[in-house]
Design a protein around this motif. Structure first.
Motif, PDB file in Angstrom:
ATOM      1  N   PRO A  46     -15.687   5.733  17.809  1.00 10.87           N
ATOM      2  CA  PRO A  46     -15.936   4.847  16.669  1.00 10.87           C
ATOM      3  C   PRO A  46     -16.978   3.760  16.948  1.00 10.87           C
ATOM      4  CG  PRO A  46     -13.834   4.327  17.680  1.00 10.87           C
ATOM      5  CD  PRO A  46     -14.338   5.566  18.359  1.00 10.87           C
ATOM      6  N   PHE A  47     -17.293   3.545  18.241  1.00 10.35           N
ATOM      7  CA  PHE A  47     -18.216   2.440  18.543  1.00 10.35           C
ATOM      8  C   PHE A  47     -19.663   2.910  18.699  1.00 10.35           C
ATOM      9  CE2 PHE A  47     -14.078   1.340  20.685  1.00 10.35           C
ATOM     10  CZ  PHE A  47     -13.606   0.612  19.605  1.00 10.35           C
ATOM     11  N   LEU A 250     -12.344   2.020   2.681  1.00 14.44           N
ATOM     12  CA  LEU A 250     -12.150   0.666   3.227  1.00 14.44           C
ATOM     13  C   LEU A 250     -13.361  -0.199   2.909  1.00 14.44           C
ATOM     14  CD1 LEU A 250     -10.529   1.297   6.760  1.00 14.44           C
ATOM     15  CD2 LEU A 250      -9.394   0.604   4.667  1.00 14.44           C
TER      16      LEU A 250
ATOM     17  N   ILE B 115      -2.925  -3.811   3.951  1.00 13.19           N
ATOM     18  CA  ILE B 115      -3.091  -2.364   4.119  1.00 13.19           C
ATOM     19  C   ILE B 115      -4.476  -2.068   4.697  1.00 13.19           C
ATOM     20  CG2 ILE B 115      -3.295  -0.172   2.857  1.00 13.19           C
ATOM     21  CD1 ILE B 115      -0.442  -0.980   2.966  1.00 13.19           C
ATOM     22  N   VAL B 116      -5.493  -2.683   4.108  1.00 12.29           N
ATOM     23  CA  VAL B 116      -6.868  -2.473   4.573  1.00 12.29           C
ATOM     24  C   VAL B 116      -7.016  -2.951   6.020  1.00 12.29           C
ATOM     25  CG1 VAL B 116      -9.284  -3.106   4.183  1.00 12.29           C
ATOM     26  CG2 VAL B 116      -7.792  -2.615   2.237  1.00 12.29           C
ATOM     27  N   TYR B 119      -5.588  -0.432   8.573  1.00 10.86           N
ATOM     28  CA  TYR B 119      -6.410   0.747   8.868  1.00 10.86           C
ATOM     29  C   TYR B 119      -7.684   0.388   9.625  1.00 10.86           C
ATOM     30  CZ  TYR B 119      -3.156   3.588   6.320  1.00 10.86           C
ATOM     31  OH  TYR B 119      -2.005   4.229   5.947  1.00 10.86           O
ATOM     32  N   ILE B 120      -8.232  -0.790   9.357  1.00  9.70           N
ATOM     33  CA  ILE B 120      -9.410  -1.219  10.132  1.00  9.70           C
ATOM     34  C   ILE B 120      -9.056  -1.258  11.617  1.00  9.70           C
ATOM     35  CG2 ILE B 120     -10.952  -3.164  10.655  1.00  9.70           C
ATOM     36  CD1 ILE B 120     -10.826  -3.975   7.738  1.00  9.70           C
ATOM     37  N   GLN B 122      -6.478   0.102  13.132  1.00  9.56           N
ATOM     38  CA  GLN B 122      -6.037   1.388  13.652  1.00  9.56           C
ATOM     39  C   GLN B 122      -7.210   2.148  14.267  1.00  9.56           C
ATOM     40  OE1 GLN B 122      -4.917   4.889  11.178  1.00  9.56           O
ATOM     41  NE2 GLN B 122      -2.840   4.183  11.626  1.00  9.56           N
ATOM     42  N   ILE B 123      -8.324   2.200  13.535  1.00  7.58           N
ATOM     43  CA  ILE B 123      -9.476   2.951  14.034  1.00  7.58           C
ATOM     44  C   ILE B 123     -10.053   2.293  15.280  1.00  7.58           C
ATOM     45  CG2 ILE B 123     -10.880   1.874  12.229  1.00  7.58           C
ATOM     46  CD1 ILE B 123     -11.967   5.109  13.260  1.00  7.58           C
ATOM     47  N   ILE B 124     -10.104   0.953  15.271  1.00 11.07           N
ATOM     48  CA  ILE B 124     -10.699   0.266  16.423  1.00 11.07           C
ATOM     49  C   ILE B 124      -9.837   0.433  17.676  1.00 11.07           C
ATOM     50  CG2 ILE B 124     -11.305  -2.003  17.359  1.00 11.07           C
ATOM     51  CD1 ILE B 124     -12.106  -2.734  14.462  1.00 11.07           C
ATOM     52  N   GLY B 127      -9.865   3.953  18.894  1.00 12.79           N
ATOM     53  CA  GLY B 127     -11.152   4.226  19.509  1.00 12.79           C
ATOM     54  C   GLY B 127     -11.217   3.700  20.932  1.00 12.79           C
ATOM     55  N   TYR B 128     -10.637   2.516  21.128  1.00  7.02           N
ATOM     56  CA  TYR B 128     -10.619   1.922  22.464  1.00  7.02           C
ATOM     57  C   TYR B 128      -9.688   2.712  23.390  1.00  7.02           C
ATOM     58  CZ  TYR B 128      -9.546  -1.302  26.208  1.00  7.02           C
ATOM     59  OH  TYR B 128      -9.334  -1.856  27.446  1.00  7.02           O
ATOM     60  N   TYR B 130      -8.927   5.730  23.228  1.00  6.22           N
ATOM     61  CA  TYR B 130      -9.311   7.137  23.374  1.00  6.22           C
ATOM     62  C   TYR B 130      -9.748   7.460  24.802  1.00  6.22           C
ATOM     63  CZ  TYR B 130     -11.427  11.633  22.353  1.00  6.22           C
ATOM     64  OH  TYR B 130     -11.733  12.968  22.344  1.00  6.22           O
ATOM     65  N   TRP B 153      -6.652 -12.143  14.120  1.00  7.57           N
ATOM     66  CA  TRP B 153      -7.925 -11.980  13.412  1.00  7.57           C
ATOM     67  C   TRP B 153      -7.781 -12.454  11.966  1.00  7.57           C
ATOM     68  CZ3 TRP B 153     -10.089  -8.005   9.956  1.00  7.57           C
ATOM     69  CH2 TRP B 153     -11.495  -8.022   9.916  1.00  7.57           C
ATOM     70  N   ASP B 217       2.907  -5.035   5.091  1.00  8.26           N
ATOM     71  CA  ASP B 217       1.748  -4.161   4.850  1.00  8.26           C
ATOM     72  C   ASP B 217       1.020  -3.772   6.138  1.00  8.26           C
ATOM     73  OD1 ASP B 217       2.482  -4.737   2.320  1.00  8.26           O
ATOM     74  OD2 ASP B 217       0.567  -5.592   1.680  1.00  8.26           O
ATOM     75  N   LEU B 220       3.070  -1.397   8.179  1.00  7.07           N
ATOM     76  CA  LEU B 220       3.093  -0.064   7.563  1.00  7.07           C
ATOM     77  C   LEU B 220       1.805   0.698   7.843  1.00  7.07           C
ATOM     78  CD1 LEU B 220       4.574   1.836   5.402  1.00  7.07           C
ATOM     79  CD2 LEU B 220       3.056   0.766   3.742  1.00  7.07           C
ATOM     80  N   ASN B 224       3.240   2.225  11.147  1.00  7.81           N
ATOM     81  CA  ASN B 224       4.378   2.702  10.356  1.00  7.81           C
ATOM     82  C   ASN B 224       5.624   2.840  11.236  1.00  7.81           C
ATOM     83  OD1 ASN B 224       5.834   3.500   8.184  1.00  7.81           O
ATOM     84  ND2 ASN B 224       5.010   5.585   8.111  1.00  7.81           N
TER      85      ASN B 224
END
Lengths: 279, 281
Positions: A46-47, A250, B115-116, B119-120, B122-124, B127-128, B130, B153, B217, B220, B224
């Protein structure tokens, strides 16, 4: 000597704050960047900037829009937020004026009841409330405005009352003595004075309703999706997420908020401070 | 005034009051009653006494786990958010270049919905993680620290703005006089700034504490509750009890009553405690 030391300190602080700003903005930038990458290239890396192989142009956006019906969701979110806020402002300012100016046991009791409701977590009432909304046919985008008026009443009446207490009643009284009807007096004389507070209350309620997920999900979620419901819907029931579409949605969810923030920043920060000070 | 306005109760108060009754007061009273019953649709309630309350704690460890997770989360995030918010507020009231820009940036995440935000991050975080070949839901500690980072944040800028307002109310003479007397920056913070912004500290502790306890939120969307409900906070556990399992609505409602009493008690105690410090200060 002391002066130059302070100057050096300020320069160092300027750099630390600059780095911190980048850290704060990075998550938004990462989402934006990934919204242009293919589905398979998001979770792994993602980065990394989109490259020739991973760049998919606006495909994620088109895909996400059709999957979630985002444009419709935007419409519902806008409709519900705007009208709920309007109804809350008018309804609760009138209520606050009445219960502040008319002093008796009932109005005192109501004041404490409204204040009490602010502390109650939503989970305490969510089940009976959603059944109630269903029984009373309030489970539609117009009916939910009534629910929001009821839920917003606590903070809004409390905030308006706090301000009304601080302004003298002389002008209102002379208007009423001159034969002005109470409703006329309220909208011609009182409401203009309340305007700064009304803006703060509007901002606080708009931020809450626009971002609210669970209440609309329980009350109208199966038929009408607001933006947070649409985003959550994208996750689906089987644990698999279309990452590309998610990133794109998003971005679409964040952009209107950022624009609104940059335009109304002064009022938003003022509203937040005033809302906080009332506790 | 009293006479001409008093009779207009139906016009001024009734609409708000009716909405308030429908969406808050009646459901609240019903909620207390239903927590002592078994029900699936609110009209078929059967009295079971304190069974639901017993079940909440004894049927499985979900509720206790959620309670413990929530308390740990609240302590860590309240301390970290207020620490960073206060420090940045002190720095941004010294008139350094770009103050307005920094304030704008730090506050912005607060406007984005839970909620937003979930998900922001979650991806970050995924990704880290991973590069270690794991995901956010591999171990409860990732979910815990993920939520802490997310809430920092989101709320640092919000609390910072409240602290800035408090610091700006301190008369400049007070700080100048202390400087003339030879007070260092840390002494100024400790003996002048902190006592003067006690009201702001009360508010910020109250807001971060109640927000942390009621968090739903973000929880979740981020995990979750995974893995195995270990990262479910109280609000999410109550939601899962209501909607995740048939015939457990009563237990869900009993948990919700306990949750309400807990939040109300904490808020009351915290306000009382720091308000008393305000008077002394």
């Amino acid at each position: 000597m002391a002066y130059s030391r302070q100057k050096i300190f300020n320069v160092i602080m300027f750099f630390i704050m600059s780095i911190l700003s980048v850290v704060f903005l990075a998550p938004l930038f990462i989402v934006l960047m990934n919204s242009f990458k293919g589905n398979l290239f998001i979770a792994d890396a993602p980065f990394v900037f989109p490259s020739k192989e991973t760049f998919v142009s606006f495909n994620n956006y088109l895909n996400g829009l059709s999957k979630t019906g985002f444009i419709k969701s935007f419409g519902w979110s806008l409709f519900i937020t705007v009208f709920s806020v309007l109804v809350i402002i008018i309804g609760t300012s009138m209520t606050a004026w009445y219960i502040t100016r008319i002093k008796n046991k009932l109005t005192k009791f109501l004041y404490y009841l409204f204040a009490f409701s602010m502390i109650v977590p939503f989970q305490m009432v969510m089940f009976p409330m959603s059944k109630m909304a269903n029984i009373l046919n309030l489970d539609n985008p117009v009916g939910i405005i009534v629910i929001y008026l009821g839920f917003g009443a606590g903070l809004s009446v409390f905030t308006f009352s706090g301000f009304i207490k601080s302004i003298p009643a002389d002008i209102e009284e002379s208007a009423l003595l001159d034969g002005c009807k109470p409703l006329q007096t309220f909208f011609m004389v009182v409401f203009p004075i309340l305007k700064p507070t009304a803006i703060s209350v509007a901002i606080l309620n708009a931020m809450w309703i626009w971002n609210d997920y669970l209440l609309p999900y329980l009350v109208i979620g199966s038929k009408y999706r607001t933006i947070p419901i649409a985003i959550q819907y994208l996750k689906g029931g089987y644990g698999s997420i279309d990452m590309g579409a998610m990133m794109a949605m998003l971005v679409l969810a964040i952009v209107p908020i950022v624009i609104f923030y940059l335009v109304c920043q002064k009022y938003i920060i003022k509203g937040v401070i005033e809302g906080a000070v009332k506790f | 005034m009293q006479k001409s306005l008093a009779k207009h109760f139906p016009l001024f108060v009734a609409p708000t009051l009716i909405a308030f009754l429908i969406s808050f007061l009646i459901p609240f009273v019903m909620g207390v009653y239903l927590s002592f019953t078994e029900f699936t649709t609110v009209v078929d309630a059967k009295w079971v006494g304190i069974d639901n309350y017993v079940k909440a704690f004894t049927a499985n460890t979900d509720f206790i786990n959620a309670l413990w997770f929530t308390v740990k989360f609240a302590v860590v995030s309240v301390v970290s958010i207020n620490f960073f918010a206060f420090i940045t507020a002190v720095i941004l009231t010294r008139g350094i270049r770009g103050t307005n820009f920094f304030r704008t940036v730090f506050f912005m995440p607060n406007l984005i919905g839970g909620i937003v935000l979930g998900y922001i991050w979650q991806i970050i975080i995924n990704g880290y993680l991973y590069k270690y070949q794991v995901t956010l839901t591999y171990d409860a500690k990732y979910g815990f620290w993920g939520l802490v980072i997310l809430m920092n944040w989101q709320l640092i800028g919000y609390m910072m703005v409240i602290y800035i307002a408090g610091i700006q109310n301190i008369p400049n003479d007070l700080i100048d006089a202390a400087k003339v007397d030879g007070a260092g920056p840390l002494q100024i913070i400790r003996h002048i700034i902190i006592p003067s912004v006690m009201p702001a500290i009360t508010i910020c502790l109250f807001l971060t504490l109640t927000n942390s306890f009621r968090l739903f939120d973000q929880n979740l969307a981020l995990t979750n509750g995974a893995p195995a409900r270990k990262t479910a906070m109280l609000a999410l556990d109550i939601y899962n009890t209501f909607y995740g399992r048939n015939n457990w609505e009563g237990v869900g409602q009993a948990k919700a009553v306990i949750f309400f009493v807990l939040v109300a008690t904490i808020a009351y105690l915290q306000l009382k405690l720091t308000r008393s410090k305000e008077v002394e200060g």
